[in-house]
Design an enzyme around this catalytic site. Structure first.
Site, mmCIF file in Angstrom:
data_model
loop_
_atom_site.group_PDB
_atom_site.id
_atom_site.type_symbol
_atom_site.label_atom_id
_atom_site.label_comp_id
_atom_site.label_asym_id
_atom_site.label_seq_id
_atom_site.Cartn_x
_atom_site.Cartn_y
_atom_site.Cartn_z
ATOM 1 C CE LYS A 157 96.318 24.266 31.884
ATOM 2 N NZ LYS A 157 96.535 23.689 33.224
ATOM 3 C CE1 TYR A 217 93.223 24.778 30.049
ATOM 4 C CE2 TYR A 217 94.141 24.631 27.838
ATOM 5 C CZ TYR A 217 93.868 24.053 29.061
ATOM 6 O OH TYR A 217 94.239 22.760 29.300
#
Length: 308
Positions: A170, A166
């Site tokens: 991101k 993640y």
């Protein structure tokens, strides 16, 4: 500044069935935009699928007198994204705003993570955002207008234990934003990144109840609405949460220049405090800003005059 409105504008909001995406879609519709409510209807880890969430948000928008349609594609599916964009164009003839919000979580420490889970999270967040932006890019170029927001996270900008997949996806939003900002400028396409902290199903296990009450998605959407407005900025990373807004920026220190036989690892180690000294740091506006800086520093150290 006058009231921000979106009359005549068409927006696509991904992951808009719940949480932040729902709040963004309702906010855009309330101010006059026609909205494509995209949501695959999956669980937090990306499993399953249902159209109920997206359809429910469409019903909310229509109940307030707005215009919306639902589309359930997985944003990592390029063909599905193209179909979504085609349906929006068939219905409304333009696409002005893209809010890339769809995401999933498959948290685990890097040592224990399966690479399939790493890849899937990157596919949804990064490739999914690129798919939607890419499908809308020629439309925005032709109409000489576009506003795109990518969704990052403090996990990507600053790191968070157990979120290597993640966090990597991101963090990639910043790089994608920087390039699309440069490439879109001549066609009035502005590209920004929202880095929200909100109480959603993605964070429900991580936040105390008191914090969740403060971090409602609706406290973030005003920042999003400004970023996609006609007079909004470009190349901004806007942090947002609980009504607080701030800008994240990447700076480069002044640094040092080592020449010839003095350019050794020992010299780098000896002067590392000076290399990392933040005094006089500057923001780089593109990759060649750094190249130019280093070349000019080297020329100056050698007493050369370099025109650049």
């Amino acid at each position: 500044m006058g009231e921000i409105r979106f009359g005549g504008r068409v927006a696509i909001v991904t992951g808009a069935g719940t949480g932040l995406g729902r709040s963004h879609a309702l906010g855009l519709a309330e101010r006059g935009a026609k909205v494509v409510v995209n949501d695959l209807g999956v669980s937090r880890d990306g499993s399953g699928a249902s159209s109920e969430a997206a359809e429910a948000v469409v019903d909310e928008i229509r109940a307030m007198g707005g215009t919306a349609m639902a589309h359930g594609t997985d944003v990592s599916d390029e063909a599905g994204v193209k179909d979504m964009v085609a349906q929006a164009m068939d219905a409304w003839g333009r696409i002005d705003i893209v809010v890339n919000n769809a995401g999933i979580l498959r948290d685990k420490t890097f040592a224990k993570m399966e690479m399939a889970d790493f890849r899937k999270v990157v596919d949804v967040h990064l490739i999914g955002s690129a798919n939607v932006a890419h499908a809308c890019w020629p439309i925005m170029r032709e109409q000489k207008y576009g506003r795109i927001v990518l969704t990052s996270s403090a996990s990507g900008l600053y790191g968070n234990f157990g979120q290597s997949n993640y966090g990597a996806a991101k963090a990639a939003m910043m790089g994608l934003m920087n390039v699309l900002h440069l490439e879109g400028a001549r066609d009035n396409i502005r590209v920004n990144t929202l880095a929200p902290t909100a109480a959603t199903r993605m964070t429900e296990d991580l936040l105390p109840a008191e914090a969740q009450a403060l971090l409602a998605p609706e406290t973030i959407t005003p920042g999003l609405l400004y970023l996609v407005s006609e007079d909004g900025p470009s190349r901004v990373i806007l942090g947002a949460g609980a009504g607080s807004f701030s800008q994240t920026q990447v700076y480069e220190s002044t640094g040092i220049t080592l020449m010839d036989e003095d350019n050794t690892p020992e010299a780098v180690a000896a002067q590392f405090d000076q290399i990392t000294d933040p005094a006089g740091h500057v923001e780089m506006t593109d990759a060649f800003s750094q190249t130019r800086k280093y070349a000019l520093n080297a020329a100056k150290a050698r007493g050369l005059k370099l025109e650049w």
